[in-house]
Motif scaffolding. Structure first.
Motif, short mmCIF file in Angstrom:
data_model
loop_
_atom_site.label_atom_id
_atom_site.label_comp_id
_atom_site.label_asym_id
_atom_site.label_seq_id
_atom_site.Cartn_x
_atom_site.Cartn_y
_atom_site.Cartn_z
N GLN A 88 35.50 28.70 -24.61
CA GLN A 88 35.20 28.41 -26.01
C GLN A 88 36.13 27.35 -26.59
O GLN A 88 35.70 26.51 -27.38
N PHE A 89 37.38 27.37 -26.19
CA PHE A 89 38.32 26.34 -26.64
C PHE A 89 37.88 24.97 -26.11
O PHE A 89 37.86 23.98 -26.86
N GLY A 90 37.50 24.90 -24.85
CA GLY A 90 37.03 23.64 -24.27
C GLY A 90 35.79 23.12 -24.97
O GLY A 90 35.67 21.92 -25.23
N GLU A 91 34.86 24.02 -25.29
CA GLU A 91 33.65 23.62 -26.00
C GLU A 91 33.99 23.07 -27.39
O GLU A 91 33.41 22.07 -27.83
N CYS A 92 34.92 23.71 -28.07
CA CYS A 92 35.36 23.24 -29.39
C CYS A 92 35.95 21.83 -29.28
O CYS A 92 35.59 20.94 -30.07
N LEU A 93 36.83 21.63 -28.33
CA LEU A 93 37.44 20.30 -28.16
C LEU A 93 36.39 19.25 -27.82
O LEU A 93 36.43 18.14 -28.36
N ASN A 94 35.46 19.59 -26.96
CA ASN A 94 34.45 18.63 -26.54
C ASN A 94 33.53 18.21 -27.67
O ASN A 94 33.04 17.08 -27.68
N ARG A 95 33.31 19.08 -28.64
CA ARG A 95 32.46 18.71 -29.78
C ARG A 95 33.19 17.74 -30.71
O ARG A 95 32.56 16.98 -31.43
N GLY A 96 34.51 17.77 -30.72
CA GLY A 96 35.27 16.85 -31.57
C GLY A 96 35.22 17.22 -33.04
O GLY A 96 34.96 18.36 -33.39
N GLY A 97 35.47 16.24 -33.90
CA GLY A 97 35.42 16.45 -35.34
C GLY A 97 36.54 17.31 -35.89
O GLY A 97 36.42 17.87 -36.98
N ILE A 98 37.64 17.44 -35.18
CA ILE A 98 38.71 18.36 -35.56
C ILE A 98 39.77 17.64 -36.39
O ILE A 98 40.23 16.57 -36.02
N SER A 99 40.14 18.28 -37.48
CA SER A 99 41.27 17.81 -38.30
C SER A 99 42.25 18.96 -38.44
O SER A 99 41.86 20.12 -38.61
N ILE A 100 43.53 18.63 -38.37
CA ILE A 100 44.60 19.60 -38.59
C ILE A 100 44.80 19.73 -40.10
O ILE A 100 44.86 18.73 -40.81
N ILE A 101 44.91 20.96 -40.59
CA ILE A 101 45.21 21.20 -42.00
C ILE A 101 46.72 21.34 -42.13
O ILE A 101 47.32 22.20 -41.49
N GLU A 102 47.32 20.47 -42.93
CA GLU A 102 48.75 20.53 -43.19
C GLU A 102 48.96 20.87 -44.65
O GLU A 102 48.31 20.30 -45.53
N VAL A 103 49.86 21.81 -44.92
CA VAL A 103 50.25 22.17 -46.28
C VAL A 103 51.74 21.90 -46.41
O VAL A 103 52.54 22.39 -45.62
N ASP A 104 52.09 21.12 -47.41
CA ASP A 104 53.49 20.74 -47.63
C ASP A 104 54.14 20.23 -46.35
O ASP A 104 55.28 20.54 -46.04
N GLY A 105 53.37 19.49 -45.55
CA GLY A 105 53.88 18.88 -44.33
C GLY A 105 53.87 19.77 -43.10
O GLY A 105 54.22 19.32 -42.02
N ALA A 106 53.48 21.05 -43.24
CA ALA A 106 53.47 21.98 -42.09
C ALA A 106 52.03 22.22 -41.64
O ALA A 106 51.14 22.40 -42.47
N ARG A 107 51.83 22.27 -40.34
CA ARG A 107 50.52 22.57 -39.78
C ARG A 107 50.20 24.05 -40.01
O ARG A 107 50.96 24.91 -39.61
N VAL A 108 49.06 24.31 -40.63
CA VAL A 108 48.69 25.69 -40.92
C VAL A 108 47.30 26.05 -40.40
O VAL A 108 46.93 27.22 -40.43
N GLY A 109 46.53 25.08 -39.94
CA GLY A 109 45.19 25.40 -39.48
C GLY A 109 44.43 24.18 -39.04
O GLY A 109 44.99 23.09 -38.88
N MET A 110 43.13 24.39 -38.85
CA MET A 110 42.24 23.30 -38.45
C MET A 110 40.88 23.53 -39.06
O MET A 110 40.52 24.65 -39.42
N ILE A 111 40.15 22.43 -39.21
CA ILE A 111 38.75 22.49 -39.60
C ILE A 111 38.01 21.51 -38.71
O ILE A 111 38.53 20.45 -38.35
N GLN A 112 36.80 21.89 -38.33
CA GLN A 112 35.96 21.05 -37.48
C GLN A 112 34.71 20.70 -38.29
O GLN A 112 33.97 21.58 -38.71
#
Length: 160
Positions: A88-112
């Motif tokens: 499932q991780f590989g499928e997510c990466l292969n679809r692309g469209g991923i952005s890292i969510i940063e709050v106050d400069g710290a990585r806290v999540g992702m959205i695709q």
């Protein structure tokens, strides 16, 4: 191949103006109010950014996915399935469209997100357990929906 897929993102993610009048150029950034533990709504304003993921983010994204889903999968299926996780991780990466969510400069999540001619599809959103229940995911989704609706397009939620 993976690098071009993982760095795909909304073409309209640049030069956005969101509902609270924060102009953005280059990457998406909005202000949001956060709830502190037991403190109710605070007046402190936090800034979040959506930063397009790159191949260098793969290990961090894999750890995030594991942190977000491991407890749920163990409770639901009785154990963690490493093969399923890797697939499932590989499928997510292969679809692309991923952005890292940063709050106050710290990585806290992702959205695709997937940009289509008449809609934007939300593939996934993951927030680190230590940052959940602070309205971060809700704010990112609400801002995304407002921005897309402002373009007179639909928002689609992907369900696998």
């Amino acid at each position: 191949m993976m690098q071009s897929n993982i760095t795909r993102r909304l073409s309209r993610q640049r030069d956005l103006v969101m509902s609270d009048s924060v102009s953005v150029s280059g990457s998406a950034a909005w202000r949001l109010c956060a709830k502190g533990a037991g403190e109710g709504l605070k007046s402190k304003r936090m800034v979040y950014q959506l930063v397009p993921a790159s191949i260098e983010d793969e290990a961090w994204l894999e750890r995030l996915r594991r942190d977000v889903y491991q407890e749920l999968f163990t409770a639901t299926f009785g154990s963690w399935d490493e093969t399923r996780h890797a697939r499932q991780f590989g499928e997510c990466l292969n679809r692309g469209g991923i952005s890292i969510i940063e709050v106050d400069g710290a990585r806290v999540g992702m959205i695709q997100l997937f940009d289509q001619s008449d809609a934007v599809e939300v593939g996934e959103i993951q927030i680190q357990p230590s940052h959940q229940n602070q309205e971060i995911g809700s704010r990112v989704l609400k801002d995304t929906i407002a921005q897309v609706h402002g373009q007179r397009r639909k928002v689609l939620l992907l369900s696998l």
